[in-house]
Every structure is written in C-alpha cells, then in structure tokens.
Motif scaffolding. Structure first.
Motif, short mmCIF file in Angstrom:
data_model
loop_
_atom_site.label_atom_id
_atom_site.label_comp_id
_atom_site.label_asym_id
_atom_site.label_seq_id
_atom_site.Cartn_x
_atom_site.Cartn_y
_atom_site.Cartn_z
N GLU A 53 0.81 -1.23 0.00
CA GLU A 53 0.00 0.00 0.00
C GLU A 53 0.84 1.27 0.00
O GLU A 53 0.34 2.35 -0.31
CB GLU A 53 -0.97 0.02 1.20
CG GLU A 53 -0.29 0.10 2.56
CD GLU A 53 0.12 -1.25 3.13
OE1 GLU A 53 0.56 -1.28 4.29
OE2 GLU A 53 0.03 -2.27 2.44
N HIS A 54 2.13 1.15 0.32
CA HIS A 54 3.05 2.29 0.29
C HIS A 54 3.86 2.33 -1.00
O HIS A 54 4.81 3.10 -1.12
CB HIS A 54 4.01 2.24 1.48
CG HIS A 54 3.31 2.18 2.80
ND1 HIS A 54 2.62 3.24 3.33
CD2 HIS A 54 3.17 1.16 3.67
CE1 HIS A 54 2.10 2.88 4.48
NE2 HIS A 54 2.41 1.63 4.72
N GLN A 55 3.52 1.48 -1.96
CA GLN A 55 4.23 1.37 -3.24
C GLN A 55 5.67 0.88 -3.04
O GLN A 55 6.57 1.30 -3.76
CB GLN A 55 4.20 2.70 -4.01
CG GLN A 55 2.80 3.18 -4.33
CD GLN A 55 2.02 2.16 -5.15
OE1 GLN A 55 2.46 1.76 -6.21
NE2 GLN A 55 0.88 1.73 -4.65
N CYS A 56 5.87 0.01 -2.05
CA CYS A 56 7.18 -0.57 -1.75
C CYS A 56 7.11 -2.08 -1.88
O CYS A 56 6.09 -2.70 -1.58
CB CYS A 56 7.61 -0.23 -0.33
SG CYS A 56 7.87 1.53 -0.05
N VAL A 57 8.21 -2.69 -2.31
CA VAL A 57 8.31 -4.15 -2.31
C VAL A 57 8.66 -4.63 -0.91
O VAL A 57 8.14 -5.61 -0.41
CB VAL A 57 9.36 -4.64 -3.33
CG1 VAL A 57 9.59 -6.14 -3.22
CG2 VAL A 57 8.93 -4.28 -4.74
N ALA A 58 9.55 -3.91 -0.24
CA ALA A 58 9.95 -4.26 1.12
C ALA A 58 10.38 -2.99 1.85
O ALA A 58 10.85 -2.04 1.23
CB ALA A 58 11.10 -5.25 1.10
N ILE A 59 10.24 -3.00 3.15
CA ILE A 59 10.72 -1.91 3.98
C ILE A 59 11.87 -2.45 4.80
O ILE A 59 11.70 -3.43 5.53
CB ILE A 59 9.61 -1.35 4.88
CG1 ILE A 59 8.50 -0.77 4.00
CG2 ILE A 59 10.16 -0.31 5.84
CD1 ILE A 59 7.31 -0.26 4.77
N PHE A 60 13.04 -1.85 4.67
CA PHE A 60 14.23 -2.28 5.39
C PHE A 60 14.39 -1.44 6.64
O PHE A 60 14.28 -0.22 6.59
CB PHE A 60 15.48 -2.17 4.52
CG PHE A 60 15.43 -3.05 3.31
CD1 PHE A 60 15.76 -4.39 3.41
CD2 PHE A 60 15.04 -2.55 2.09
CE1 PHE A 60 15.71 -5.21 2.29
CE2 PHE A 60 14.99 -3.36 0.97
CZ PHE A 60 15.32 -4.69 1.08
#
Length: 66
Positions: A53-60
């Motif tokens: 929903e944040h247009q990210c594949v992953a959050i590091f």
C-alpha cells in the motif's frame, strides 16, 4: 507468500563492496588447535513481490521482518 499471475512482480537487489563483515574461528582436533584465523564475507539481499500500500516491495529497517 504466493503472488497471483495478474499481479506485477518487482525485484530489488542491494549489494556492494561496502556490505562486508568478518568472522574468526579456530578448529580443535585431538592433536591440538589451529591458530585463530578469519574470513571476510560479502553480503547481498534480494527481495521480490508486488508493491504494498506504500508502493514498496519491502521496507528495510529494525522492524522489518524478512
């Protein structure tokens, strides 16, 4: 996690010469021990999947669960 065939899949790869760490060890045997010695390792991470929903594949970060 599985992805539906209609969902676009994105891919991220993070690697570089600065992503390294060192580790040291010795091996014991019946006739004695090796000298302490170390190895250097390079690290890379790859993540793929649909955008969230944040247009990210992953959050590091510290709270990321991979």
């Amino acid at each position: 996690m599985t992805f539906g065939s209609d969902m676009p899949k994105f891919h991220i790869r993070i690697a570089g010469d600065e992503l390294v760490f060192d580790a040291a060890h010795f091996i014991t045997a019946a006739d004695g021990c090796e000298h302490l010695h170390g190895h250097s390792y390079r690290v890379a991470i790859e993540v793929s999947g649909p955008l969230d929903e944040h247009q990210c594949v992953a959050i590091f970060g510290p709270s990321a669960r991979l």
